[in-house]
Design a protein around this motif. Structure first.
Motif, PDB file in Angstrom:
ATOM      1  N   PHE A 172      39.939  33.387  29.126  1.00 54.03           N
ATOM      2  CA  PHE A 172      40.052  33.420  30.585  1.00 54.03           C
ATOM      3  C   PHE A 172      41.383  34.064  30.974  1.00 54.03           C
ATOM      4  O   PHE A 172      42.397  33.884  30.283  1.00 54.03           O
ATOM      5  CB  PHE A 172      39.985  31.996  31.144  1.00 54.03           C
ATOM      6  N   SER A 173      41.386  34.812  32.081  1.00 48.05           N
ATOM      7  CA  SER A 173      42.629  35.395  32.580  1.00 48.05           C
ATOM      8  C   SER A 173      42.589  35.474  34.098  1.00 48.05           C
ATOM      9  O   SER A 173      41.552  35.802  34.690  1.00 48.05           O
ATOM     10  CB  SER A 173      42.843  36.792  31.996  1.00 48.05           C
ATOM     11  N   TYR A 174      43.719  35.159  34.728  1.00 44.94           N
ATOM     12  CA  TYR A 174      43.883  35.239  36.179  1.00 44.94           C
ATOM     13  C   TYR A 174      45.347  35.588  36.444  1.00 44.94           C
ATOM     14  O   TYR A 174      46.254  35.024  35.812  1.00 44.94           O
ATOM     15  CB  TYR A 174      43.534  33.899  36.824  1.00 44.94           C
ATOM     16  N   THR A 175      45.589  36.541  37.355  1.00 47.89           N
ATOM     17  CA  THR A 175      46.960  36.955  37.661  1.00 47.89           C
ATOM     18  C   THR A 175      47.319  36.569  39.088  1.00 47.89           C
ATOM     19  O   THR A 175      46.583  36.885  40.033  1.00 47.89           O
ATOM     20  CB  THR A 175      47.119  38.471  37.500  1.00 47.89           C
ATOM     21  N   ILE A 176      48.436  35.870  39.250  1.00 48.55           N
ATOM     22  CA  ILE A 176      48.933  35.534  40.588  1.00 48.55           C
ATOM     23  C   ILE A 176      49.536  36.801  41.203  1.00 48.55           C
ATOM     24  O   ILE A 176      50.449  37.399  40.631  1.00 48.55           O
ATOM     25  CB  ILE A 176      49.995  34.423  40.537  1.00 48.55           C
ATOM     26  N   ILE A 177      49.015  37.208  42.342  1.00 53.90           N
ATOM     27  CA  ILE A 177      49.515  38.382  43.065  1.00 53.90           C
ATOM     28  C   ILE A 177      50.199  37.891  44.338  1.00 53.90           C
ATOM     29  O   ILE A 177      49.640  37.067  45.074  1.00 53.90           O
ATOM     30  CB  ILE A 177      48.381  39.353  43.427  1.00 53.90           C
ATOM     31  N   ALA A 178      51.418  38.400  44.612  1.00 55.01           N
ATOM     32  CA  ALA A 178      52.155  37.948  45.793  1.00 55.01           C
ATOM     33  C   ALA A 178      53.006  39.085  46.350  1.00 55.01           C
ATOM     34  O   ALA A 178      53.401  40.009  45.624  1.00 55.01           O
ATOM     35  CB  ALA A 178      53.040  36.750  45.457  1.00 55.01           C
ATOM     36  N   THR A 179      53.306  39.009  47.628  1.00 48.62           N
ATOM     37  CA  THR A 179      54.157  39.994  48.293  1.00 48.62           C
ATOM     38  C   THR A 179      55.633  39.675  48.074  1.00 48.62           C
ATOM     39  O   THR A 179      55.996  38.629  47.551  1.00 48.62           O
ATOM     40  CB  THR A 179      53.866  40.012  49.798  1.00 48.62           C
ATOM     41  N   ASN A 180      56.487  40.623  48.500  1.00 44.09           N
ATOM     42  CA  ASN A 180      57.942  40.416  48.576  1.00 44.09           C
ATOM     43  C   ASN A 180      58.604  40.132  47.232  1.00 44.09           C
ATOM     44  O   ASN A 180      59.501  39.309  47.119  1.00 44.09           O
ATOM     45  CB  ASN A 180      58.276  39.306  49.585  1.00 44.09           C
ATOM     46  N   SER A 181      58.122  40.824  46.208  1.00 47.06           N
ATOM     47  CA  SER A 181      58.798  40.897  44.903  1.00 47.06           C
ATOM     48  C   SER A 181      59.177  39.544  44.320  1.00 47.06           C
ATOM     49  O   SER A 181      60.358  39.241  44.128  1.00 47.06           O
ATOM     50  CB  SER A 181      60.046  41.775  45.018  1.00 47.06           C
ATOM     51  N   PRO A 182      58.219  38.696  44.004  1.00 49.49           N
ATOM     52  CA  PRO A 182      58.569  37.432  43.348  1.00 49.49           C
ATOM     53  C   PRO A 182      59.186  37.676  41.983  1.00 49.49           C
ATOM     54  O   PRO A 182      58.846  38.642  41.292  1.00 49.49           O
ATOM     55  CB  PRO A 182      57.221  36.707  43.228  1.00 49.49           C
ATOM     56  N   THR A 183      60.084  36.793  41.597  1.00 51.69           N
ATOM     57  CA  THR A 183      60.747  36.892  40.291  1.00 51.69           C
ATOM     58  C   THR A 183      60.319  35.793  39.332  1.00 51.69           C
ATOM     59  O   THR A 183      60.682  35.829  38.158  1.00 51.69           O
ATOM     60  CB  THR A 183      62.271  36.837  40.478  1.00 51.69           C
ATOM     61  N   ALA A 184      59.571  34.804  39.820  1.00 51.55           N
ATOM     62  CA  ALA A 184      59.097  33.712  38.967  1.00 51.55           C
ATOM     63  C   ALA A 184      57.800  33.146  39.541  1.00 51.55           C
ATOM     64  O   ALA A 184      57.562  33.215  40.753  1.00 51.55           O
ATOM     65  CB  ALA A 184      60.146  32.613  38.859  1.00 51.55           C
ATOM     66  N   PHE A 185      56.971  32.602  38.649  1.00 49.07           N
ATOM     67  CA  PHE A 185      55.678  32.047  39.045  1.00 49.07           C
ATOM     68  C   PHE A 185      55.497  30.686  38.376  1.00 49.07           C
ATOM     69  O   PHE A 185      56.150  30.364  37.387  1.00 49.07           O
ATOM     70  CB  PHE A 185      54.535  32.975  38.611  1.00 49.07           C
ATOM     71  N   ASP A 186      54.551  29.912  38.919  1.00 44.76           N
ATOM     72  CA  ASP A 186      54.189  28.655  38.271  1.00 44.76           C
ATOM     73  C   ASP A 186      52.780  28.281  38.707  1.00 44.76           C
ATOM     74  O   ASP A 186      52.277  28.758  39.747  1.00 44.76           O
ATOM     75  CB  ASP A 186      55.176  27.548  38.639  1.00 44.76           C
ATOM     76  N   ALA A 187      52.142  27.463  37.893  1.00 44.23           N
ATOM     77  CA  ALA A 187      50.809  26.938  38.201  1.00 44.23           C
ATOM     78  C   ALA A 187      50.750  25.515  37.675  1.00 44.23           C
ATOM     79  O   ALA A 187      50.954  25.276  36.479  1.00 44.23           O
ATOM     80  CB  ALA A 187      49.732  27.797  37.551  1.00 44.23           C
ATOM     81  N   VAL A 188      50.486  24.575  38.565  1.00 45.15           N
ATOM     82  CA  VAL A 188      50.471  23.156  38.212  1.00 45.15           C
ATOM     83  C   VAL A 188      49.045  22.644  38.317  1.00 45.15           C
ATOM     84  O   VAL A 188      48.362  22.882  39.325  1.00 45.15           O
ATOM     85  CB  VAL A 188      51.407  22.350  39.142  1.00 45.15           C
ATOM     86  N   GLY A 189      48.604  21.911  37.282  1.00 45.00           N
ATOM     87  CA  GLY A 189      47.263  21.349  37.289  1.00 45.00           C
ATOM     88  C   GLY A 189      46.240  22.225  36.602  1.00 45.00           C
ATOM     89  O   GLY A 189      45.048  22.160  36.915  1.00 45.00           O
ATOM     90  N   LEU A 190      46.666  23.040  35.626  1.00 43.92           N
ATOM     91  CA  LEU A 190      45.735  23.908  34.913  1.00 43.92           C
ATOM     92  C   LEU A 190      44.819  23.098  34.007  1.00 43.92           C
ATOM     93  O   LEU A 190      45.237  22.086  33.419  1.00 43.92           O
ATOM     94  CB  LEU A 190      46.507  24.923  34.065  1.00 43.92           C
ATOM     95  N   PRO A 191      43.574  23.532  33.850  1.00 43.82           N
ATOM     96  CA  PRO A 191      42.669  22.871  32.901  1.00 43.82           C
ATOM     97  C   PRO A 191      43.193  22.991  31.472  1.00 43.82           C
ATOM     98  O   PRO A 191      43.980  23.897  31.144  1.00 43.82           O
ATOM     99  CB  PRO A 191      41.355  23.649  33.069  1.00 43.82           C
ATOM    100  N   ALA A 192      42.755  22.102  30.630  1.00 42.97           N
ATOM    101  CA  ALA A 192      43.169  22.111  29.226  1.00 42.97           C
ATOM    102  C   ALA A 192      42.815  23.451  28.588  1.00 42.97           C
ATOM    103  O   ALA A 192      41.723  23.992  28.797  1.00 42.97           O
ATOM    104  CB  ALA A 192      42.492  20.969  28.476  1.00 42.97           C
ATOM    105  N   GLY A 193      43.763  23.987  27.817  1.00 36.27           N
ATOM    106  CA  GLY A 193      43.550  25.253  27.123  1.00 36.27           C
ATOM    107  C   GLY A 193      44.148  26.452  27.829  1.00 36.27           C
ATOM    108  O   GLY A 193      44.206  27.541  27.246  1.00 36.27           O
ATOM    109  N   LEU A 194      44.600  26.281  29.091  1.00 40.67           N
ATOM    110  CA  LEU A 194      45.168  27.394  29.853  1.00 40.67           C
ATOM    111  C   LEU A 194      46.664  27.181  30.062  1.00 40.67           C
ATOM    112  O   LEU A 194      47.121  26.053  30.254  1.00 40.67           O
ATOM    113  CB  LEU A 194      44.488  27.542  31.211  1.00 40.67           C
TER     114      LEU A 194
END
Length: 726
Positions: free
Chosen positions: A504-526
């Motif tokens: 599985f793959s998913y990319t967080i896309i955001a405006t205004n040049s982010p320098t860091a990302f995070d995702a909380v609550g991912l399913p097991a294995g991701l």
């Protein structure tokens, strides 16, 4: 290069050009403008600075600061030799051999690049693409050849109308290097054709457009209604910036435009054409009041004016009536040595801002509005930028870049005289603008403003003076400390789905040049790569999750919720050809045609295909449909992709899995609207990831607006199509 004939053309053509200039162009070259040509330098620290038709081994003579032209060019931070000076004969002198004058060997030893001129008619002659690449390979210099030069200043008729077919032919020989063509400055009626579509079609057919004009020394500016004052040089540098704008307005969207800039030489006596008589001592020519040579300060201003108006590369033409490598110090005169030192200063400064110049453009405008001296406005605006002049006789131009969350404002004045320019930058209220570059620091240090600060008011405005103390066309660069005052906003899809046991793959896309990302609550294995925003892995349990997404820059954090649904596998573990972490070498191929793209594969054991996936680039937009075929072209299954992300792997599951036999060839494909991802020379042999294998030359395609069995192949390419096998 600088040989002009200037026919004055129909009034309708002139009016047409004036209308082009009436509205600021929105055509801007995005970051990664050269990404589609993998053999062109891709570093964000690279900005093209070329020298035209100069032999790197040319001796510079006594008194010169360097022994050869190549040494002087390298010291001046020039990075490209454009064209080959071989004394008027073909280079190479024979097929796959004959590096006469040691041209390419010198380029390699200097650590520089070459864009040699190539044969436009065939791929078999000594100067053909295949011959030059063969020679370069034998010298270990293939990486130094980064493009192909198609010629210089083609005239109306067949020389121009043949350019599109010639470009298509050369691209079929080598699609990994861009094609260059330098043209007359036809937006200013120098070499404009009737119909003008000859000029436009030729420009759009090549990879990188280019022009030369040399407005300061040109005696051909009579059609621009520049006031002439006895004993004073004509006020003509503004033509350079508006020419860049005009070429961009007529180019393909995103097509890079390069600009030749005066060096301080006379361009083989160009200043004395059209009956112009020049006084070398006073540097003034009559009766047109053009200058014999541009001054060092004028050369710097003209280079920055080109860049501020959108030029993606700078080119130097060194040839002078005194010496062919005059701008590199040939002959050792005080003027020649001074010019070489000045080019070193200019090029070094440009390269020090290369990363900023290669960053996204978020504002760009010019007050110039046409080819006549009086065609300008008192203000302009585009994107986050608005610019107003305080002197109705002195317009200006500006460019805003967003680099790592900081804004950089590049600006200049565009007529002789002094003016206070007021800049408004949307969303930057309360920030501080710091002068990080002022040409006065070099040419009049006592009046330098480097380090001066301005606090932007509640409307994001500040004002500064340009052109004071006789420093006409003064360029400055400001860094807006704190940069973008806006936190990121997440724009990627709010839903996604996956299957247990399937990559599985998913990319967080955001405006205004982010320098860091995070995702909380991912399913097991991701897991998430916090630097890139890519969520990847193989889910191990079914269920629905509300994942909290974050994207952060210096101004704050943008948040969103991703509803991620993982479905149970239909049975057994799932295998694919490619690991989930791979990235195509060419994310967006420069091909806008609808096409079916696929891979020929086998499995070492019997099983079933549960779905298909493909790697999506940012320009591969629109609907996509997956197909599974037998080796003979019988359609076995189809499904439409949904909930796609902006880029990365996209997966679709068939309603009913398809049983396949061991050791039997099948084709998995998807239909694209163009700009697909690819790697050339990937399947030169079979590619195995047990129990699956992609066959040698297994990447296949077929052009068409609807689904079709893909059977064509090109250079053992991988189009990044994959299967889900159980």
């Amino acid at each position: 290069m600088a040989y002009k004939s200037t026919p004055w053309v129909l009034l309708s053509v002139i009016l047409h050009l004036l209308l082009w200039g009436a509205t600021p162009s929105s055509a801007q070259t995005p970051p990664g403008a050269y990404a589609q040509w993998q053999n062109f330098p891709q570093s964000a620290s690279f900005f093209p600075i070329a020298i035209f038709v100069t032999n790197p081994n040319r001796p510079l003579g006594a008194g010169a600061p360097f022994t050869t032209a190549g040494q002087a060019a390298a010291a001046a931070k020039i990075n490209i030799f454009l064209g080959v000076d071989n004394g008027g004969t073909n280079w190479p002198t024979s097929v796959c051999a004959g590096d006469s004058n040691g041209y390419l060997a010198a380029v390699k030893s200097l650590g520089m690049y070459s864009i040699p001129e190539t044969n436009l008619a065939n791929n078999t002659s000594s100067d053909s693409i295949s011959s030059i690449t063969c020679l370069a390979s034998s010298l270990g210099a293939l990486g130094n050849v980064i493009g192909w030069n198609m010629g210089d200043e083609a005239q109306c008729g067949a020389p121009l109308t043949n350019v599109p077919s010639q470009a298509s032919r050369l691209t079929s020989y080598d699609s990994t290097r861009p094609l260059f063509y330098n043209m007359n400055d036809w937006p200013f009626v120098h070499g404009v054709c009737n119909p003008i579509s000859q000029n436009v079609n030729a420009l759009q057919a090549v990879s990188v457009g280019s022009f030369d004009l040399y407005p300061i020394i040109s005696p051909w500016n009579g059609g621009n209604n520049i006031p002439l004052v006895a004993g004073q040089p004509q006020d003509s540098m503004w033509i350079q910036g508006y020419s860049v704008k005009s070429f961009i307005a007529n180019a393909r969207p995103g097509q890079p435009i390069w600009a030749f800039v005066e060096t301080g030489g006379n361009a083989l006596g160009y200043s004395t054409q059209a009956g112009s008589s020049c006084n070398v001592a006073s540097n003034l020519c009559t009766p047109y009041n053009n200058e014999y040579r541009a001054t060092n300060e004028q050369v710097n201003a003209e280079a920055w004016m080109s860049i501020i108006n959108g030029a993606q590369g700078i080119e130097w033409f060194c040839h002078d009536s005194v010496a062919l490598a005059y701008c590199l110090g040939e002959g050792g005169s005080a003027t020649a040595v001074s010019i070489q030192a000045n080019l070193t200063y200019i090029d070094t400064t440009i390269l020090s801002f290369a990363q900023q110049l290669n960053a996204p453009t978020i504002g760009m405008c010019t007050m110039n509005g046409g080819i006549s001296y009086t065609n300008f406005r008192g203000s302009c605006g585009q994107g986050v930028l608005t610019m107003v002049t305080g002197n109705t006789s002195v317009p200006g131009s500006a460019l805003v870049k967003n680099f790592n969350g900081d804004l950089y404002l590049f600006a200049d004045s565009d007529r002789n005289g002094s003016a206070t320019m007021t800049f408004a930058l949307a969303g930057q209220a309360g920030k501080t603008a710091v002068v990080v570059y002022d040409s006065n620091a070099k040419y009049d240090p006592g009046h330098s403003s480097v380090g001066q600060t301005f606090v932007l008011n509640g409307s994001g405005q500040f004002s500064d003076t340009f052109g004071a103390n006789g420093h006409n066309y003064q360029p400055k660069i400001y860094k807006i400390t704190g940069g973008n005052a806006i936190a990121p906003s997440i724009t990627s899809a709010s839903t996604a789905s996956g299957v247990v046991g399937t990559p599985f793959s998913y990319t967080i896309i955001a405006t205004n040049s982010p320098t860091a990302f995070d995702a909380v609550g991912l399913p097991a294995g991701l897991t998430i790569d916090k630097a890139t925003g890519i969520i990847s892995g193989t889910p191990t349990a079914a269920g629905a999750s509300n994942v909290a997404l974050n994207a952060t820059n210096a101004q704050g954090t943008g948040t969103a919720t991703l509803t991620l649904t993982i479905s149970a596998a239909s049975g057994g573990s799932t295998s694919s050809l490619f690991p989930n972490t791979v990235t195509p070498a060419l994310l967006n191929v420069n091909d806008a045609n609808s096409v079916e793209l696929g891979v020929r594969f086998q499995a070492s054991r019997a099983g079933k295909i549960t779905g298909i996936r493909f790697y999506k680039g940012t320009q591969n937009v629109g609907a996509h449909t997956a197909h599974l075929w037998s080796a003979s072209g019988a359609l076995l299954a189809t499904a439409s992709f949904s909930n796609e992300t902006a880029t990365g792997w996209q997966t679709v599951i068939f309603a009913t899995p398809v049983v396949i036999a061991a050791g039997t060839t099948y084709v998995a494909s998807y239909h694209s609207n163009g700009h697909y991802s690819a790697n050339n020379d990937f399947f030169t042999s079979a590619y195995s990831n047990a129990p699956l294998v992609a066959l040698a030359n297994g990447g296949v395609y077929g052009y068409g607006t609807s689904a079709q069995f893909p059977s064509g192949s090109y250079r053992a390419s991988n189009y990044w199509v994959d299967v889900l096998f159980q």
